[in-house]
Motif scaffolding. Structure first.
Motif, PDB file in Angstrom:
ATOM      1  N   ALA A  34       0.873  -1.201  -0.185  1.00 65.81           N
ATOM      2  CA  ALA A  34       0.111  -0.066  -0.159  1.00 65.81           C
ATOM      3  C   ALA A  34       0.811   1.231   0.017  1.00 65.81           C
ATOM      4  CB  ALA A  34      -1.017  -0.216   1.475  1.00 65.81           C
ATOM      5  N   CYS A  35       2.061   1.053   0.801  1.00 67.76           N
ATOM      6  CA  CYS A  35       2.834   2.291   0.770  1.00 67.76           C
ATOM      7  C   CYS A  35       3.587   2.627  -0.498  1.00 67.76           C
ATOM      8  CB  CYS A  35       4.087   2.229   1.779  1.00 67.76           C
ATOM      9  SG  CYS A  35       5.278   3.481   2.059  1.00 67.76           S
ATOM     10  N   VAL A  36       3.963   1.700  -1.093  1.00 68.56           N
ATOM     11  CA  VAL A  36       4.633   1.415  -2.580  1.00 68.56           C
ATOM     12  C   VAL A  36       3.586   2.253  -3.657  1.00 68.56           C
ATOM     13  CG1 VAL A  36       5.632   0.181  -4.544  1.00 68.56           C
ATOM     14  CG2 VAL A  36       6.198  -0.080  -1.987  1.00 68.56           C
ATOM     15  N   LEU A  37       2.417   1.687  -3.337  1.00 71.52           N
ATOM     16  CA  LEU A  37       1.212   2.344  -4.354  1.00 71.52           C
ATOM     17  C   LEU A  37       1.206   3.854  -4.204  1.00 71.52           C
ATOM     18  CD1 LEU A  37      -0.619   1.696  -6.447  1.00 71.52           C
ATOM     19  CD2 LEU A  37      -2.414   1.074  -4.687  1.00 71.52           C
ATOM     20  N   ALA A  38       0.962   4.051  -2.715  1.00 73.13           N
ATOM     21  CA  ALA A  38       0.718   5.655  -2.390  1.00 73.13           C
ATOM     22  C   ALA A  38       1.938   6.383  -3.139  1.00 73.13           C
ATOM     23  CB  ALA A  38       0.592   5.674  -1.089  1.00 73.13           C
ATOM     24  N   GLN A  39       3.212   5.785  -2.963  1.00 72.07           N
ATOM     25  CA  GLN A  39       4.339   6.630  -3.318  1.00 72.07           C
ATOM     26  C   GLN A  39       4.152   6.763  -4.945  1.00 72.07           C
ATOM     27  OE1 GLN A  39       6.866   8.118  -1.557  1.00 72.07           O
ATOM     28  NE2 GLN A  39       5.852   7.683   0.308  1.00 72.07           N
TER      29      GLN A  39
END
Length: 64
Positions: A34-39
């Motif tokens: 989820a963090c990678v997608l947001a970044q």
């Protein structure tokens, strides 16, 4: 009868410990994803390896 109760409690504790470790890794992977997608959505220059490492470090730091 008391011995059976003690064995049951010890067995339960072992099972809970193992389940906690298994699902902890699963939750970490989902959170990093989820963090990678947001970044990816907010960053103009996106390097997946750098972002993944950044997210893992940030999440591990917040867990402690």
């Amino acid at each position: 009868n008391k011995i059976l109760t003690v064995i049951s409690i010890i067995f339960g504790i072992i099972i809970l410990f193992l389940v906690r470790n298994i699902y902890s890794d699963h939750n970490l992977k989902k959170t990093v994803g989820a963090c990678v997608l947001a970044q990816k959505q907010t960053s103009k220059s996106f390097n997946i390896e750098e972002v993944k490492q950044f997210c893992e470090d940030k999440i591990r730091k917040n867990r402690k």
